[in-house]
Design an enzyme around this catalytic site. Sequence first.
Site, PDB file in Angstrom:
ATOM      1  CD  GLU A 297      -3.027  -0.359  -0.022  1.00 30.04           C
ATOM      2  OE1 GLU A 297      -3.551  -0.953  -0.999  1.00 30.04           O
ATOM      3  OE2 GLU A 297      -3.107   1.064  -0.376  1.00 30.04           O
TER       4      GLU A 297
HETATM    5  C1  LIG Z   1       2.962  -9.689   0.000  1.00 33.59           C
HETATM    6  C2  LIG Z   1       2.674  -8.656  -1.040  1.00 33.59           C
HETATM    7  C3  LIG Z   1       1.264  -8.219  -1.417  1.00 33.59           C
HETATM    8  C4  LIG Z   1       0.941  -7.290  -2.217  1.00 33.59           C
HETATM    9  N1  LIG Z   1      -0.345  -6.911  -2.566  1.00 33.59           N
HETATM   10  C5  LIG Z   1      -0.503  -5.961  -3.520  1.00 33.59           C
HETATM   11  C6  LIG Z   1      -1.938  -6.055  -4.286  1.00 33.59           C
HETATM   12  O1  LIG Z   1      -2.821  -6.620  -3.679  1.00 33.59           O
HETATM   13  N2  LIG Z   1      -1.948  -5.285  -5.039  1.00 33.59           N
HETATM   14  C7  LIG Z   1      -0.921  -4.438  -5.855  1.00 33.59           C
HETATM   15  O2  LIG Z   1      -1.074  -4.040  -6.539  1.00 33.59           O
HETATM   16  N3  LIG Z   1       0.373  -4.670  -5.273  1.00 33.59           N
HETATM   17  C8  LIG Z   1       0.457  -5.443  -3.932  1.00 33.59           C
HETATM   18  N4  LIG Z   1       1.842  -5.470  -3.607  1.00 33.59           N
HETATM   19  C9  LIG Z   1       2.786  -4.695  -3.966  1.00 33.59           C
HETATM   20  C10 LIG Z   1       3.351  -3.557  -3.029  1.00 33.59           C
HETATM   21  O3  LIG Z   1       2.185  -2.357  -3.169  1.00 33.59           O
HETATM   22  C11 LIG Z   1       4.614  -3.037  -3.592  1.00 33.59           C
HETATM   23  O4  LIG Z   1       5.602  -4.051  -3.581  1.00 33.59           O
HETATM   24  C12 LIG Z   1       5.065  -1.699  -3.144  1.00 33.59           C
HETATM   25  O5  LIG Z   1       4.266  -0.735  -3.395  1.00 33.59           O
HETATM   26  C13 LIG Z   1       6.461  -1.192  -3.613  1.00 33.59           C
HETATM   27  O6  LIG Z   1       6.780  -1.487  -4.966  1.00 33.59           O
HETATM   28  P1  LIG Z   1       7.998  -2.131  -5.156  1.00 33.59           P
HETATM   29  O7  LIG Z   1       8.019  -3.536  -4.461  1.00 33.59           O
HETATM   30  O8  LIG Z   1       7.908  -2.202  -6.898  1.00 33.59           O
HETATM   31  O9  LIG Z   1       9.297  -1.379  -4.762  1.00 33.59           O
HETATM   32  P2  LIG Z   1       9.859  -0.009  -5.630  1.00 33.59           P
HETATM   33  O10 LIG Z   1       9.003   0.731  -6.070  1.00 33.59           O
HETATM   34  O11 LIG Z   1      10.791  -0.719  -6.529  1.00 33.59           O
HETATM   35  O12 LIG Z   1      10.764   0.572  -4.165  1.00 33.59           O
HETATM   36  C14 LIG Z   1      11.901   0.095  -3.814  1.00 33.59           C
HETATM   37  C15 LIG Z   1      12.232   1.108  -2.671  1.00 33.59           C
HETATM   38  O13 LIG Z   1      12.803   2.227  -3.266  1.00 33.59           O
HETATM   39  C16 LIG Z   1      11.875   3.218  -2.656  1.00 33.59           C
HETATM   40  N5  LIG Z   1      11.387   4.115  -3.526  1.00 33.59           N
HETATM   41  C17 LIG Z   1      10.800   4.021  -4.799  1.00 33.59           C
HETATM   42  N6  LIG Z   1      10.500   5.141  -5.279  1.00 33.59           N
HETATM   43  C18 LIG Z   1      10.924   6.227  -4.390  1.00 33.59           C
HETATM   44  C19 LIG Z   1      10.783   7.791  -4.519  1.00 33.59           C
HETATM   45  N7  LIG Z   1      10.084   8.342  -5.443  1.00 33.59           N
HETATM   46  N8  LIG Z   1      11.298   8.337  -3.428  1.00 33.59           N
HETATM   47  C20 LIG Z   1      11.898   7.906  -2.424  1.00 33.59           C
HETATM   48  N9  LIG Z   1      11.923   6.157  -2.427  1.00 33.59           N
HETATM   49  C21 LIG Z   1      11.395   5.607  -3.174  1.00 33.59           C
HETATM   50  C22 LIG Z   1      10.710   2.488  -1.934  1.00 33.59           C
HETATM   51  O14 LIG Z   1      10.401   3.145  -0.533  1.00 33.59           O
HETATM   52  C23 LIG Z   1      11.447   1.096  -1.532  1.00 33.59           C
HETATM   53  O15 LIG Z   1      12.064   1.289  -0.405  1.00 33.59           O
HETATM   54  C24 LIG Z   1       2.131  -6.283  -2.678  1.00 33.59           C
HETATM   55  C25 LIG Z   1       3.580  -6.726  -2.282  1.00 33.59           C
HETATM   56  C26 LIG Z   1       3.836  -7.824  -1.396  1.00 33.59           C
HETATM   57  C27 LIG Z   1       5.169  -8.204  -1.211  1.00 33.59           C
END
Ligand SMILES: Cc1cc2nc3c(=O)[nH]c(=O)nc-3n(C[C@H](O)[C@H](O)[C@H](O)COP(=O)(O)OP(=O)(O)OC[C@H]3O[C@@H](n4cnc5c(N)ncnc54)[C@H](O)[C@@H]3O)c2cc1C
Length: 594
Positions: A442
């Site tokens: 989220e």
């Molecule tokens: C168990 C699980 C359930 C999930 N359920 C859902 C679901 O039901 N539906 C859905 O759509 N998604 C779901 N997700 C996805 C989840 O919402 C994302 O993993 C999360 O939003 C982060 O995206 P990412 O993993 O691509 O990380 P990234 O966006 O690649 O981020 C990596 C790191 O970089 C940081 N970062 C990224 N951009 C910035 C910025 N602009 N400024 C500063 N820091 C930044 C982040 O804080 C993080 O620490 C789920 C994930 C998991 C693991």
Amino acid sequence: MAEYKAPLQDIRFVMNEVFEAEKLWGSLAGTQDVIDMETADAILEEAGKITASLIAPLSREADEEGCHFDNGKVTVPAGFVDAYKTFAEGGWSGLTGNPVYEGMGMPKMLGAQYEEMLYSADISFGLYVCLTSGAALAIDAHASEELKQKYLPKMYSGEWTGAMDLTEPHSGTDLGMIRTKAEPNADGSYSITGTKIFITGGENDLTDNIIHLVLAKLPDAPAGSKGISLFLVPRNSVDDNGVVGENNNVTCGSIEHKMGIKASGTCVMNFDGAQGWLVGEVNKGLLAMFTMMNYERLSVGIQGFAAAERSYQNAREYALDRIQGRAATGPVNTEKQADPIIVHADVRRMLLTMKAYTEGSRAFSTYVASYLDIAKFSDDADQIKHANAMIALLTPIAKAYMTDRALDSCVAGQQVFGGHGFIREWGQEQLVRDTRITQIYEGTNGVQAMDLMGRKVVANGGKLYELFASEVKEFIAAESDNPALASKLDQLSAALDRLTEATEYVIGATQGDADAIGAAAVEYLDLFGLTAYGYMWARMVAKAAPKVEEDVFYANKLKTANFFFSRLLPGTLSLLEAIKSGSEDTMALEAENF
Ligand SMILES: Cc1cc2nc3c(=O)[nH]c(=O)nc-3n(C[C@H](O)[C@H](O)[C@H](O)COP(=O)(O)OP(=O)(O)OC[C@H]3O[C@@H](n4cnc5c(N)ncnc54)[C@H](O)[C@@H]3O)c2cc1C
């Protein structure tokens, strides 16, 4: 693990006494005739029973077993299907749903308490139910009448579950990069093609249909986040009579093997020309999704402290039972070789920290929920505007601060058990594993902090912040003669001054420093959260103090408040110092030298 007991006395205290649910609901046009206190109390009582007796006992084995994937089908752990059926029959999925489409229309302040109990019993199980409610909420707010009539009654009744499909392999935080396509069809529907990952409950065997809310882009959409639209895509087609038909080209490619919430299926979902319908306006998908997200973000915050409550219940029982060492002041339990570990100041520090944060979180989530109720059920335009502004400001704090303190609390609960907290038998390690994800999904907590500081504070020159600060100042002025609060109001006032100083500093610092927001955002959110909890604890003291003679519960509340004010709130000092150090040291090291 100790048997879960719903903390109904504290829930009632917060909802009924601190936030005066009866007065609030009685004053709102949309709740006046919908809910009375007797019904609300019966719902709390029943929620406490069903979560403790039906769901909590499944949690440990469900974690051991996890979900199964076989040839596109996902099977949830044993016992979940039957428990879900019983749960759905109780109408819980539609508790806060719109009565026009057969929801129960209950306010969020009540829904928040039920969600806490549900998540304390098991976060994985709760996700299947609460994501359905969240998806239904977005449909209710933005979909056409036809879609609402077709889908909402079945989602409220729990006959169908819901899922939220945003994330793609190359696009998580930055949703502007999504590649899923929506091609318009002649009949007004769209063909959706693309792959989503990490979709909670995307496929499961609880029900005979799953309603996906999918973010996708039309062929001529503007680049980035301004070109995202939202679509309702059922896994199986549904005819005009509501009968479920063939698979709608929506399939699950695999499920993830992960650290926690193992009983919640986290799915790769493939949409291969699936038929979908627009929800809200073209290219305004993120806006529509945000309706759901404000609720979901509060819901994720609740997940966190619900697990912390469970961890506290376990740790308290263990600390009273486990004997090791002697009290510093001399033996307490002379019959035995050692005293229970609750005699040790450090064990008490851990338990009280958990208790102070968890009860503070319960109050804070109820506080945010009260604004969600005002925004939804009031008929006064000014009141709605004010409530929406407060929701915008407080939502990132509810999500990030509640879950950060929740993980701290779960780790503290594990620590109370010593080595026994690290092994599976006692359940503490599961709570740590399950809670960790709440800081990530989220929108990561780091991104919540950027949202708070960037969009909600700096972007409007601190206007939203002023609303919060004025509310706290009004409370301080109104209680200035209250002897129970005397020194606490000084401490709260000092914390608010620090937050105001930090707010002015960050608004100024961002003028000439592009990294100022990113560097200070997490400490700023922590300072805001801690000060807001100071406000929550002061409000709790105001209600508990006159009743200390009535019940030991109120006296205990004051003792926990004393701990919060003396041991936790002073953290605002170091946070302010860190914020004021600027971004220079954070940005100094060259990327290749990390
Ligand atoms: C168990 C699980 C359930 C999930 N359920 C859902 C679901 O039901 N539906 C859905 O759509 N998604 C779901 N997700 C996805 C989840 O919402 C994302 O993993 C999360 O939003 C982060 O995206 P990412 O993993 O691509 O990380 P990234 O966006 O690649 O981020 C990596 C790191 O970089 C940081 N970062 C990224 N951009 C910035 C910025 N602009 N400024 C500063 N820091 C930044 C982040 O804080 C993080 O620490 C789920 C994930 C998991 C693991």
